[in-house]
Design a protein around this motif. Sequence first.
Motif, PDB file in Angstrom:
ATOM      1  N   GLU A 418       0.842  -1.205   0.000  1.00 20.18           N
ATOM      2  CA  GLU A 418       0.000   0.000   0.000  1.00 20.18           C
ATOM      3  C   GLU A 418       0.874   1.251   0.000  1.00 20.18           C
ATOM      4  OE1 GLU A 418      -2.561  -0.255   3.363  1.00 20.18           O
ATOM      5  OE2 GLU A 418      -3.437  -2.179   2.771  1.00 20.18           O
ATOM      6  N   LEU A 419       1.949   1.202   0.789  1.00 19.98           N
ATOM      7  CA  LEU A 419       2.880   2.334   0.864  1.00 19.98           C
ATOM      8  C   LEU A 419       3.564   2.555  -0.484  1.00 19.98           C
ATOM      9  CD1 LEU A 419       4.456   4.470   2.463  1.00 19.98           C
ATOM     10  CD2 LEU A 419       6.019   2.644   3.206  1.00 19.98           C
ATOM     11  N   PHE A 420       3.962   1.464  -1.130  1.00 17.30           N
ATOM     12  CA  PHE A 420       4.608   1.569  -2.445  1.00 17.30           C
ATOM     13  C   PHE A 420       3.685   2.281  -3.434  1.00 17.30           C
ATOM     14  CE2 PHE A 420       5.188  -0.041  -6.757  1.00 17.30           C
ATOM     15  CZ  PHE A 420       6.536   0.224  -6.974  1.00 17.30           C
ATOM     16  N   GLU A 421       2.419   1.937  -3.393  1.00 27.33           N
ATOM     17  CA  GLU A 421       1.453   2.552  -4.303  1.00 27.33           C
ATOM     18  C   GLU A 421       1.338   4.052  -4.041  1.00 27.33           C
ATOM     19  OE1 GLU A 421      -1.188   2.838  -7.417  1.00 27.33           O
ATOM     20  OE2 GLU A 421       0.105   1.164  -6.834  1.00 27.33           O
ATOM     21  N   ILE A 422       1.357   4.438  -2.774  1.00 20.63           N
ATOM     22  CA  ILE A 422       1.282   5.871  -2.427  1.00 20.63           C
ATOM     23  C   ILE A 422       2.526   6.604  -2.940  1.00 20.63           C
ATOM     24  CG2 ILE A 422       1.285   7.523  -0.513  1.00 20.63           C
ATOM     25  CD1 ILE A 422      -0.318   5.401   1.101  1.00 20.63           C
ATOM     26  N   VAL A 423       3.689   6.022  -2.692  1.00 15.39           N
ATOM     27  CA  VAL A 423       4.943   6.652  -3.132  1.00 15.39           C
ATOM     28  C   VAL A 423       4.993   6.731  -4.653  1.00 15.39           C
ATOM     29  CG1 VAL A 423       7.462   6.426  -3.160  1.00 15.39           C
ATOM     30  CG2 VAL A 423       6.196   5.926  -1.061  1.00 15.39           C
ATOM     31  N   TYR A 424       4.534   5.666  -5.328  1.00 19.14           N
ATOM     32  CA  TYR A 424       4.554   5.621  -6.791  1.00 19.14           C
ATOM     33  C   TYR A 424       3.669   6.708  -7.389  1.00 19.14           C
ATOM     34  CZ  TYR A 424       4.515   3.572 -11.507  1.00 19.14           C
ATOM     35  OH  TYR A 424       4.650   3.370 -12.868  1.00 19.14           O
ATOM     36  N   THR A 425       2.504   6.908  -6.812  1.00 23.97           N
ATOM     37  CA  THR A 425       1.538   7.854  -7.397  1.00 23.97           C
ATOM     38  C   THR A 425       1.647   9.275  -6.842  1.00 23.97           C
ATOM     39  OG1 THR A 425      -0.105   7.118  -5.769  1.00 23.97           O
ATOM     40  CG2 THR A 425      -0.148   6.062  -7.936  1.00 23.97           C
ATOM     41  N   GLU A 426       2.084   9.398  -5.577  1.00 28.97           N
ATOM     42  CA  GLU A 426       2.099  10.719  -4.944  1.00 28.97           C
ATOM     43  C   GLU A 426       3.494  11.220  -4.587  1.00 28.97           C
ATOM     44  OE1 GLU A 426      -0.523  10.805  -1.565  1.00 28.97           O
ATOM     45  OE2 GLU A 426      -1.946   9.405  -2.503  1.00 28.97           O
ATOM     46  N   GLY A 427       4.455  10.289  -4.480  1.00 29.91           N
ATOM     47  CA  GLY A 427       5.793  10.668  -4.041  1.00 29.91           C
ATOM     48  C   GLY A 427       5.853  10.793  -2.536  1.00 29.91           C
ATOM     49  N   GLY A 428       6.962  11.313  -2.034  1.00 30.87           N
ATOM     50  CA  GLY A 428       7.092  11.524  -0.601  1.00 30.87           C
ATOM     51  C   GLY A 428       8.064  10.567   0.059  1.00 30.87           C
TER      52      GLY A 428
END
Length: 503
Positions: A418-428
């Motif tokens: 889930e975290l990977f998906e957030i980083v992939y789409t939103e960065g951070g």
Amino acid sequence: MLDLTYEMPKPKTIAGAKHDWELVIGMEVHAQVSSNAKLFSGASTQFGAEPNSNVAFVDAAMPGMLPVINKYCVEQAVRTGLGLKADINLKSAFDRKNYFYPDLPQGYQISQLYHPIVGEGEVLVELGDGTARKVRIERIHMEQDAGKSIHDMDPHMSFVDLNRTGVCLMEIVSRPDIRGPEEAAAYIAKLRQIMRYLGTCDGNMQNGNLRADVNVSICLPGAYEKYQETQDFSHLGTRCEIKNMNSMRFIQQAIEVEARRQIAIVEAGGEVEQETRLYDPDKGETRSMRSKEEAHDYRYFPDPDLLPLEIEQAWVDDIAARLPELPDEKKARFINDFGLTDYDASVLTAEVESAAYFEEVAKGRNGKLAANWVINELFGRLKKDDRDITDSPVSPAQLGGIIDLIASDAISGKIAKELFEIVYTEGGDPAQIVEERGMKQVTDTGAIEAALDEIIAANPAQVEKAKVNPKLAGWFVGQVMKATGGKANPKAVNELVSKKLGS
């Protein structure tokens, strides 16, 4: 073969009406040198420029214009030879190859027939099933590329674009060591990989920067071994050359089609004629282009405008000292240093950019875990989005941060995805995202135990079933994970369920 051990692959066999036949394949690969200027002029090599805009007076064969050798192109050829473990000839020379070239204004090609820049070398071609073929390189010579004839712009006339005229090509000539279509494609792929690591050719087949002439012949089982013992080509069948192939898939198809054509001729009592052929993928056939020329047909003679090329051993040694780590060595190191499987190491070293990305992620971390995340999560998502590793929205530092959170038990594998998906789409920053969004997994065994006790108390019948059949204990694990929003430490949950239910 470094620290890697392979078995020799069996040759491709095609069943004819009367016999089984084996394939024998040699290849002449034309690789466009990565350089800003052409081999004998300062004209640009930029792809996609307006037609006839990258043309110097020398390229246009204007009267009185003399070729001047591009030292960088020579260096690139030497670099390629060293990368293929080949002999570098300190003395080489250019010849004129006379032939009707509608897209070479000078009417001949400047090439190297008698004294090439690079001598014998070898390539280890891995086939992905624990086997590998060592393909011998006979020579590499430099030559001018021709221009491009365009026949589909007018019903009555053809046009010529001279932008490519004079661009430096390396012709890499192999021995007839390749024994099947898959091996041929793997050989091209390996050459491309090595040259991309070296930076000597970008290997872009779509743009024509890498193309191959494929020589195909057939022989009865046992005949090839006699050829290897004696180097007598009479043990092999007559070869036919399939010209200008720039697709891995079409190369494999063309070899299969041509081999079956030759088998049909020989089994019918005929003789295969040595010739140059073209492959038609729409019709699935090869067709005759012209009879195969020998060297004397081209009326070669030393180019009178170019002195013999002499280079110093010290210069070659300096180039050798600056070579990057090549794919075979890098793969062996990844296996030894990071404990990777042969397959994972092959995937990660396929492209120099992918290898560099992985190595940065794996630095100071668990190599196997890093490889799993790079290959399965990152490469999988990039492929889905049709993106390249150089265009990855997740940096090595960010992916490494996710792996650090997994290793420290701050998050579970499920939360990590889930975290990977957030980083992939939103960065951070992964650690900051976990903190701000409350994504840390629950490691407090007291809280986990409390949730489990509630579930056990509410489901006495399920408890009895689980005591009889321990496999049903997984139901309680799932319920605890659900109750904690997937944040409970899975290992701690499993241990507590096992303890409570006595399973």
